[in-house]
Design a protein around this motif. Structure first.
Motif, PDB file in Angstrom:
ATOM      1  N   TYR A  13       0.848  -1.186   0.000  1.00 12.69           N
ATOM      2  CA  TYR A  13       0.000   0.000   0.000  1.00 12.69           C
ATOM      3  C   TYR A  13       0.886   1.239   0.000  1.00 12.69           C
ATOM      4  O   TYR A  13       1.922   1.272   0.669  1.00 12.69           O
ATOM      5  CB  TYR A  13      -0.897   0.028   1.238  1.00 12.69           C
ATOM      6  N   THR A  14       0.447   2.257  -0.717  1.00 13.49           N
ATOM      7  CA  THR A  14       1.228   3.486  -0.751  1.00 13.49           C
ATOM      8  C   THR A  14       0.315   4.694  -0.916  1.00 13.49           C
ATOM      9  O   THR A  14      -0.787   4.593  -1.463  1.00 13.49           O
ATOM     10  CB  THR A  14       2.266   3.448  -1.896  1.00 13.49           C
ATOM     11  N   HIS A  15       0.776   5.813  -0.404  1.00 20.34           N
ATOM     12  CA  HIS A  15       0.069   7.089  -0.545  1.00 20.34           C
ATOM     13  C   HIS A  15       0.743   7.861  -1.671  1.00 20.34           C
ATOM     14  O   HIS A  15       1.849   8.365  -1.511  1.00 20.34           O
ATOM     15  CB  HIS A  15       0.146   7.869   0.769  1.00 20.34           C
ATOM     16  N   VAL A  16       0.080   7.935  -2.806  1.00 20.31           N
ATOM     17  CA  VAL A  16       0.624   8.643  -3.966  1.00 20.31           C
ATOM     18  C   VAL A  16       0.077  10.058  -3.992  1.00 20.31           C
ATOM     19  O   VAL A  16      -1.131  10.263  -3.841  1.00 20.31           O
ATOM     20  CB  VAL A  16       0.247   7.921  -5.283  1.00 20.31           C
ATOM     21  N   PHE A  17       0.957  11.027  -4.141  1.00 24.92           N
ATOM     22  CA  PHE A  17       0.478  12.392  -4.355  1.00 24.92           C
ATOM     23  C   PHE A  17       1.384  13.112  -5.336  1.00 24.92           C
ATOM     24  O   PHE A  17       2.587  12.890  -5.379  1.00 24.92           O
ATOM     25  CB  PHE A  17       0.314  13.183  -3.055  1.00 24.92           C
ATOM     26  N   PHE A  18       0.765  13.940  -6.173  1.00 27.45           N
ATOM     27  CA  PHE A  18       1.502  14.665  -7.207  1.00 27.45           C
ATOM     28  C   PHE A  18       0.826  16.001  -7.459  1.00 27.45           C
ATOM     29  O   PHE A  18      -0.342  16.207  -7.121  1.00 27.45           O
ATOM     30  CB  PHE A  18       1.584  13.850  -8.504  1.00 27.45           C
ATOM     31  N   ARG A  19       1.595  16.927  -8.044  1.00 21.73           N
ATOM     32  CA  ARG A  19       1.117  18.298  -8.225  1.00 21.73           C
ATOM     33  C   ARG A  19       1.174  18.723  -9.678  1.00 21.73           C
ATOM     34  O   ARG A  19       1.960  18.194 -10.463  1.00 21.73           O
ATOM     35  CB  ARG A  19       1.980  19.275  -7.412  1.00 21.73           C
ATOM     36  N   ALA A  20       0.368  19.720  -9.992  1.00 18.55           N
ATOM     37  CA  ALA A  20       0.507  20.394 -11.276  1.00 18.55           C
ATOM     38  C   ALA A  20       1.807  21.192 -11.255  1.00 18.55           C
ATOM     39  O   ALA A  20       2.326  21.548 -10.192  1.00 18.55           O
ATOM     40  CB  ALA A  20      -0.679  21.316 -11.518  1.00 18.55           C
ATOM     41  N   HIS A  21       2.339  21.463 -12.418  1.00  9.98           N
ATOM     42  CA  HIS A  21       3.607  22.186 -12.525  1.00  9.98           C
ATOM     43  C   HIS A  21       3.496  23.554 -11.847  1.00  9.98           C
ATOM     44  O   HIS A  21       2.540  24.302 -12.062  1.00  9.98           O
ATOM     45  CB  HIS A  21       3.973  22.360 -13.992  1.00  9.98           C
ATOM     46  N   ASN A  22       4.497  23.856 -11.014  1.00 11.15           N
ATOM     47  CA  ASN A  22       4.538  25.128 -10.280  1.00 11.15           C
ATOM     48  C   ASN A  22       3.298  25.370  -9.431  1.00 11.15           C
ATOM     49  O   ASN A  22       2.950  26.517  -9.128  1.00 11.15           O
ATOM     50  CB  ASN A  22       4.726  26.307 -11.246  1.00 11.15           C
ATOM     51  N   ARG A  23       2.612  24.297  -9.065  1.00 16.25           N
ATOM     52  CA  ARG A  23       1.417  24.361  -8.226  1.00 16.25           C
ATOM     53  C   ARG A  23       0.313  25.219  -8.847  1.00 16.25           C
ATOM     54  O   ARG A  23      -0.529  25.793  -8.151  1.00 16.25           O
ATOM     55  CB  ARG A  23       1.760  24.864  -6.822  1.00 16.25           C
ATOM     56  N   GLN A  24       0.304  25.289 -10.170  1.00 19.27           N
ATOM     57  CA  GLN A  24      -0.752  26.017 -10.857  1.00 19.27           C
ATOM     58  C   GLN A  24      -2.071  25.258 -10.720  1.00 19.27           C
ATOM     59  O   GLN A  24      -2.083  24.045 -10.537  1.00 19.27           O
ATOM     60  CB  GLN A  24      -0.401  26.177 -12.338  1.00 19.27           C
TER      61      GLN A  24
END
Length: 229
Positions: A13-24
């Protein structure tokens, strides 16, 4: 988009998190959020990824998943994020990087900690604007409590089949009824929200609601104007 210097045990099990470029706020439009849901549903089986919980904010996403292995999780994220990036650029009529290159995927090794991760995911938007997670179509708790969302997002029978299998439920975690279990767990989190804020991933959360940010800027600007000597 591959996690570097990180190896997950198979079927972890894993917690995946990712962002839009430059937090836009590139995920703001509903059609972009809906497209991301579709891509998750379309590719999860191909890459041996089980999706248990998720939330799509306006500039970042969280998921609780189980990966068959590190490589397959990396392949899943690469394919989905490259396609959603192209879709974002198409819809927003832009030609630039849309997704931050690296995603994070810390392993969840403890049962109780896994429950905290689920609560943390569900409450992301609630912490911003106090909205009810159960009424949020881009929050997995809403999918568990409102099965009719499958048809709402489906354009045809093929889509309906994909969305019907978007979420997984291991009985050793969710018990006999994932719907009841998740509702009880959400209510428990809402009941202890003041204590809960600091317990999971203190540095991983960023405000992900563009309307809230705009409101905060306007309020601050008005405050400054009123207090100019």
């Amino acid at each position: 988009m591959y996690p570097r210097n990180q190896t997950l045990p198979n079927e972890s099990y894993t917690h995946v998190f990712f962002r839009a470029h430059n937090r836009q706020f590139l995920f703001k439009k509903r059609q972009i959020k809906a497209r991301l849901l579709y891509l998750w549903a379309k590719y999860k089986k191909k890459f041996g990824v089980k999706i248990y919980e998720f939330i799509i904010m306006d500039n970042h996403c969280h998921m609780k998943v189980k990966a068959s292995c590190t490589m397959q999780l990396g392949n899943f994220m690469r394919v989905v994020n490259s396609q959603i990036a192209r879709y974002i650029n198409y819809i927003l009529e832009r030609d630039s990087q849309a997704i931050r290159e690296r995603y994070k995927s810390p392993m969840i090794a403890d049962f109780s900690y896994g429950l905290k991760v689920m609560q943390y995911i569900w409450l992301n938007r609630f912490k911003v604007n106090n909205s009810n997670p159960i009424n949020d179509p881009f929050n997995s708790i809403a999918w568990r409590q409102n099965p009719e969302l499958v048809r709402y997002f489906s354009k045809n029978t093929e889509d309906e089949e994909l969305f019907r299998n978007l979420l997984d439920s291991d009985e050793d975690i969710y018990g006999k009824s994932a719907q009841k279990f998740t509702l009880d767990l959400l209510n428990a989190a809402l009941g202890e929200i003041q204590e809960f804020d600091k317990t999971v991933f203190e540095n991983s959360h960023t405000i992900g609601n563009s309307d809230y940010v705009l409101m905060r800027k306007k309020t601050l600007s008005a405050f400054r104007r009123e207090n100019i000597p």
